[in-house]
Design a protein around this motif. Sequence first.
Motif, mmCIF file in Angstrom:
data_model
loop_
_atom_site.group_PDB
_atom_site.id
_atom_site.type_symbol
_atom_site.label_atom_id
_atom_site.label_comp_id
_atom_site.label_asym_id
_atom_site.label_seq_id
_atom_site.Cartn_x
_atom_site.Cartn_y
_atom_site.Cartn_z
ATOM 1 N N LYS A 24 0.818 -1.210 0.000
ATOM 2 C CA LYS A 24 0.000 0.000 0.000
ATOM 3 C C LYS A 24 0.851 1.258 0.000
ATOM 4 O O LYS A 24 0.549 2.240 -0.675
ATOM 5 C CB LYS A 24 -0.942 -0.007 1.196
ATOM 6 C CG LYS A 24 -1.976 1.101 1.171
ATOM 7 C CD LYS A 24 -3.000 0.927 2.274
ATOM 8 C CE LYS A 24 -4.089 1.989 2.178
ATOM 9 N NZ LYS A 24 -5.121 1.796 3.239
ATOM 10 N N LYS A 25 1.921 1.254 0.783
ATOM 11 C CA LYS A 25 2.809 2.418 0.796
ATOM 12 C C LYS A 25 4.217 1.987 1.164
ATOM 13 O O LYS A 25 4.442 0.954 1.797
ATOM 14 C CB LYS A 25 2.312 3.483 1.769
ATOM 15 C CG LYS A 25 2.268 3.051 3.227
ATOM 16 C CD LYS A 25 1.758 4.204 4.088
ATOM 17 C CE LYS A 25 1.722 3.802 5.569
ATOM 18 N NZ LYS A 25 1.254 4.918 6.422
ATOM 19 N N HIS A 74 -1.986 5.461 -6.068
ATOM 20 C CA HIS A 74 -2.270 6.361 -4.958
ATOM 21 C C HIS A 74 -2.734 7.722 -5.463
ATOM 22 O O HIS A 74 -3.285 8.517 -4.708
ATOM 23 C CB HIS A 74 -0.997 6.586 -4.126
ATOM 24 C CG HIS A 74 -0.820 5.597 -3.025
ATOM 25 N ND1 HIS A 74 -1.811 5.324 -2.099
ATOM 26 C CD2 HIS A 74 0.236 4.824 -2.674
ATOM 27 C CE1 HIS A 74 -1.367 4.421 -1.235
ATOM 28 N NE2 HIS A 74 -0.133 4.099 -1.566
#
Length: 337
Positions: free
Chosen positions: A170-171, A275
């Motif tokens: 995700k990050k 994102h």
Amino acid sequence: MIQYPFLEKGTTIGVTAPSSGVDKTLHKLLEQAVLRLEAKGYGVVCGQTVWTQHKAKSAPASIRADELNDFLQNDKIGMIFPPWGGELLIEILDQIEYERIQPKWILGYSDTSVLLLAITLMTGIATAHGTNLMDIRGIYSDETTAMWETVLATRPGKTNQQISSEQYQKKWNHEEPSPCIFKLTEPTEWKTILGSSVTLRGRLLGGCIDVIRHLIGTPYGDVQTFQRQYIHSEPILWYLENCELSTTDLRRSLVQMKLAGWFAHCSGILFGRSHANKSVEGYDERDVYKEIAEELGIPVVYDIDCGHMPPQITLVNGAVAEIEVRNGKAAIIQIFE
């Protein structure tokens, strides 16, 4: 006819930085990546551009172009593997000696995708959109990332198969390094606009839409001539990933691609996870995907393993792809014909 390079065991890999180089504070990470390649039995030659970074580029455009041309024409180098992408690769496109390129794999993503797409469109030589060199410096690679070797070692006329990842990152968390670099924590789900299973087939082309859109209207973005000359007007299956565009900028870019004829004879579009898809007044990425699907009358798949939310499958520009998406999972067959 598409020319497919072949990754030989023990070949020498050239590491050059046609966009961004590596700041001296990160040289140890680059050295780790080189050691991983050498441990696999590859020779590695690093150009001078790799070790420098100043004002958003590794070196002036002429220096980057000269080193890249040298690597592209050197028969002792069997593959080119930039450390990562960057911002200003487009500055060197008009200095590349396309007619003297020796077929060899170039692998990368982000700003590197400008180079990949331009070379395939200009020469008919297949190029590979996938992991960056810096992302394979870990003790091991996840199964999706590790497929780059298998895909690039596919002989012309043969096929390779990949499947969608189980989880994605995700990050980034650079403060807590991982043995496999990525922290894969979120369940992967390939989605379709219609919410149903789809099967797609076409010649793959694509990259980071933020940067490849700037090829439109230049000699290096002539999709129509590529279709006629190299793939005999077969349909194109586009894959696109968004690094920094708002949903309205993404929409503008897709409309520009459509108006420029890039989506003529298009069999579908695959969008990577992002994102960047920030909605504007409630206008979100699903609205963008739905509109382009309806306008072109094609299937659209999104949140695929491609781009700045790793891992990513290795997609070969110019290859025939057969992709089946069912219940959030995907199987990808690439045919080197």
